[in-house]
Motif scaffolding. Structure first.
Motif, PDB file in Angstrom:
ATOM      1  N   ALA A  65      22.487  -5.017  40.804  1.00 28.53           N
ATOM      2  CA  ALA A  65      22.071  -6.303  40.274  1.00 28.53           C
ATOM      3  C   ALA A  65      21.067  -7.121  40.985  1.00 28.53           C
ATOM      4  CB  ALA A  65      23.255  -6.883  40.043  1.00 28.53           C
ATOM      5  N   GLY A  66      21.424  -7.036  42.470  1.00 32.66           N
ATOM      6  CA  GLY A  66      20.551  -7.574  43.176  1.00 32.66           C
ATOM      7  C   GLY A  66      18.869  -7.136  43.385  1.00 32.66           C
TER       8      GLY A  66
ATOM      9  N   ASN B 101      25.093  -7.284  47.227  1.00 37.36           N
ATOM     10  CA  ASN B 101      24.310  -7.961  46.322  1.00 37.36           C
ATOM     11  C   ASN B 101      22.735  -8.502  46.986  1.00 37.36           C
ATOM     12  OD1 ASN B 101      23.525 -10.892  44.718  1.00 37.36           O
ATOM     13  ND2 ASN B 101      23.894  -9.184  43.488  1.00 37.36           N
ATOM     14  N   TYR B 102      22.935  -9.111  47.984  1.00 41.82           N
ATOM     15  CA  TYR B 102      21.609  -9.665  48.921  1.00 41.82           C
ATOM     16  C   TYR B 102      20.862  -8.494  49.319  1.00 41.82           C
ATOM     17  CZ  TYR B 102      23.611 -13.757  47.291  1.00 41.82           C
ATOM     18  OH  TYR B 102      24.290 -14.841  46.581  1.00 41.82           O
ATOM     19  N   VAL B 103      21.505  -7.263  49.654  1.00 41.56           N
ATOM     20  CA  VAL B 103      20.589  -6.115  50.210  1.00 41.56           C
ATOM     21  C   VAL B 103      19.932  -5.635  49.087  1.00 41.56           C
ATOM     22  CG1 VAL B 103      20.932  -3.701  51.034  1.00 41.56           C
ATOM     23  CG2 VAL B 103      22.444  -5.645  52.096  1.00 41.56           C
ATOM     24  N   GLY B 104      20.479  -5.545  47.886  1.00 47.20           N
ATOM     25  CA  GLY B 104      19.772  -5.411  46.930  1.00 47.20           C
ATOM     26  C   GLY B 104      18.611  -6.130  46.357  1.00 47.20           C
TER      27      GLY B 104
ATOM     28  N   MET C 227      18.583 -15.014  38.024  1.00 46.32           N
ATOM     29  CA  MET C 227      19.184 -15.706  39.327  1.00 46.32           C
ATOM     30  C   MET C 227      20.521 -16.462  38.908  1.00 46.32           C
ATOM     31  SD  MET C 227      16.909 -14.938  41.520  1.00 46.32           S
ATOM     32  CE  MET C 227      17.402 -16.054  42.924  1.00 46.32           C
ATOM     33  N   GLY C 228      20.345 -17.381  37.930  1.00 49.91           N
ATOM     34  CA  GLY C 228      21.532 -18.076  37.681  1.00 49.91           C
ATOM     35  C   GLY C 228      22.909 -17.555  37.311  1.00 49.91           C
ATOM     36  N   VAL C 229      22.623 -16.512  36.433  1.00 41.85           N
ATOM     37  CA  VAL C 229      23.718 -15.557  36.063  1.00 41.85           C
ATOM     38  C   VAL C 229      23.780 -14.282  36.900  1.00 41.85           C
ATOM     39  CG1 VAL C 229      24.773 -14.489  33.909  1.00 41.85           C
ATOM     40  CG2 VAL C 229      23.477 -16.489  33.660  1.00 41.85           C
ATOM     41  N   GLY C 230      22.634 -13.477  36.890  1.00 41.48           N
ATOM     42  CA  GLY C 230      22.733 -12.249  37.677  1.00 41.48           C
ATOM     43  C   GLY C 230      23.276 -12.194  39.245  1.00 41.48           C
ATOM     44  N   ARG C 231      22.936 -13.416  39.879  1.00 41.20           N
ATOM     45  CA  ARG C 231      23.292 -13.383  41.268  1.00 41.20           C
ATOM     46  C   ARG C 231      24.421 -14.391  41.465  1.00 41.20           C
ATOM     47  NH1 ARG C 231      18.625 -14.846  45.358  1.00 41.20           N
ATOM     48  NH2 ARG C 231      20.149 -13.594  46.680  1.00 41.20           N
ATOM     49  N   PHE C 232      24.407 -15.648  40.589  1.00 43.48           N
ATOM     50  CA  PHE C 232      25.262 -16.526  41.131  1.00 43.48           C
ATOM     51  C   PHE C 232      26.792 -16.582  40.199  1.00 43.48           C
ATOM     52  CE2 PHE C 232      21.266 -18.339  42.796  1.00 43.48           C
ATOM     53  CZ  PHE C 232      21.785 -18.078  44.256  1.00 43.48           C
ATOM     54  N   VAL C 233      26.822 -15.804  39.150  1.00 43.09           N
ATOM     55  CA  VAL C 233      28.126 -16.183  38.370  1.00 43.09           C
ATOM     56  C   VAL C 233      29.197 -15.347  39.186  1.00 43.09           C
ATOM     57  CG1 VAL C 233      27.816 -13.678  37.575  1.00 43.09           C
ATOM     58  CG2 VAL C 233      28.941 -15.553  36.171  1.00 43.09           C
TER      59      VAL C 233
END
Length: 419
Positions: A107-108, A53-56, A21-27
């Motif tokens: 990634a999502g 990303n959010y569809v994933g 979450m912290g890296v994979g989604r928000f970097v």
């Protein structure tokens, strides 16, 4: 029950959540301004990559819901961590926006699977331990945000956007190693459907669902464009520095909101968290300047994990069928809609988008206020026995009445496999 220290398990789960979450989604948030400036990425394309990303993430969450065995698989956890790291490392290898979109989609999916496996493991294995431990483990999301933000802040003046992606991949690899031996949730024991019959809580759950879905829309707009907005009106370091503050404020937030849950009801806490978040989102658009930017970062970081914690615990408290699945789906759909809703406003900068996001979060707070009307505070959480009388909560790890227990014990009853 094992008597060994739970802290190694907390650390492994926190590392997995930090990576996923912290890296994979928000970097992507602190890297976005670098890609605007040095990779000719338009604001509209940036919003589309966010949506991919959010569809994933929605697809990954649905996979975890429809195939419960996935969330009890160490192979799924490890494979998702490796896939996520690979997508981060591959971003600098192309300038194709379609390829970037595919990578962010994958990634999502990986992020969602990491989350459901790690959260299920955490809440299952720490169910009998003190209530603050799950909160600190969920703080791994904030730690990942802060660490990736520090990396981008340090590289911003000496390297380009490619180095930022590669550095984030290296960070994800380190966190993957730290979470490699995390024990997934054990298979469920006992006969299914042995819980108490659900009460009629449709009207309260409807208000909760509406509030949490609206939160998904508003929060993701801020989570994606906050750094870029701050960077337009402040010195270069402030944008990335603000994102680091978001992460640092998020680290203790779940544990602190859980503690507040011993004194105030969940609907009241949800209203307070949403109202504070709306103020934080609006500050850089209304006031501007470094002080407002930093205050915005602290308020946003201190509330976005807290809102999720409170909402999921409330769904468990109401014992609404498939509450976790429904709330997660609504939240994920909100995250997909958010960037699309504000995309027409981005041609005029990010300020209008943030103001709209703040208004949406305030609307979520209004829906949470509806939740307060006649809320069944004394409903017993599934698996808990109603006490003879209510007492003030103590530091005892065992849950008290459903109306006065902390958030973590209720979260401990949330199992994605039954959702």
């Amino acid at each position: 029950m094992t008597t060994s220290s739970p802290w190694p398990h907390v650390a492994r789960a926190a590392a997995a959540l930090a990576a996923g979450m912290g890296v994979g989604r928000f970097v992507y948030t602190p890297i976005l301004p670098l890609m605007h400036a040095r990779a000719s990425l338009s604001a509209g394309t940036g919003a589309n990559l966010t949506t991919a990303n959010y569809v994933g993430y929605l697809l990954g969450a649905l996979a975890g819901i429809l195939l419960p065995k996935l969330i009890r698989s160490r192979t799924v956890l490890r494979g998702s961590l490796l896939a996520l790291t690979g997508t981060l490392a591959a971003m600098p290898l192309t300038h194709s926006t379609s390829t970037w979109g595919a990578l962010r989609l994958l990634a999502g999916v990986a992020s969602a699977l990491i989350f459901v496996v790690a959260a299920g493991s955490l809440l299952h294995h720490l169910r009998e331990h003190p209530r603050h431990l799950p909160g600190w483990a969920f703080g791994g999301v904030g730690a990942g945000i802060a660490l990736s933000g520090l990396l981008v802040l340090g590289l911003g003046s000496v390297a380009d956007w490619r180095a930022a992606w590669w550095a984030s991949a290296a960070l994800a690899a380190v966190l993957t190693a730290g979470s490699w031996n995390l024990r997934p949730e054990a298979p469920p024991a006992g006969s299914p459907g042995s819980g108490a019959p659900a009460a009629r809580t449709h009207r309260w759950f409807g208000a909760l669902f509406a509030s949490y879905t609206l939160e998904g829309i508003g929060y993701i707009v801020a989570g994606t464009f906050l750094v870029a907005t701050i960077g337009q009106g402040s010195p270069g370091w402030v944008g990335s520095g603000a994102w680091v503050l978001v992460g640092l404020a998020a680290v203790p937030s779940s544990a602190l909101w859980a503690r507040l849950g011993r004194r105030w009801s969940r609907p009241d806490l949800l209203i307070a968290a949403l109202a504070l978040q709306a103020v934080g989102i609006a500050l850089p658009a209304v006031i501007g300047g470094t002080a407002a930017a930093l205050a915005s970062a602290v308020l946003f970081g201190a509330t976005f994990l807290g809102v999720s914690t409170i909402a999921l615990a409330t769904g468990a408290h109401l014992r609404f069928p498939r509450s976790v699945a429904l709330l997660t789906a609504g939240y994920s759909v909100g995250q997909i809609l958010g960037p699309l809703v504000v995309a027409p406003l981005l041609r005029h900068g990010y300020q209008q988008a943030l103001l709209l996001a703040a208004l949406v979060v305030l609307t979520a707070a209004v829906a949470a206020a509806v939740l307060r009307i006649g809320f069944p505070h004394h409903m017993v959480v599934v698996g808990h026995k109603a006490p003879v009388r209510r007492r003030e909560s103590t530091e005892d790890a065992r849950p008290a009445a459903a109306g006065s227990d902390a958030l973590a014990p209720a979260l401990g009853r949330l199992t994605w496999s039954r959702s």
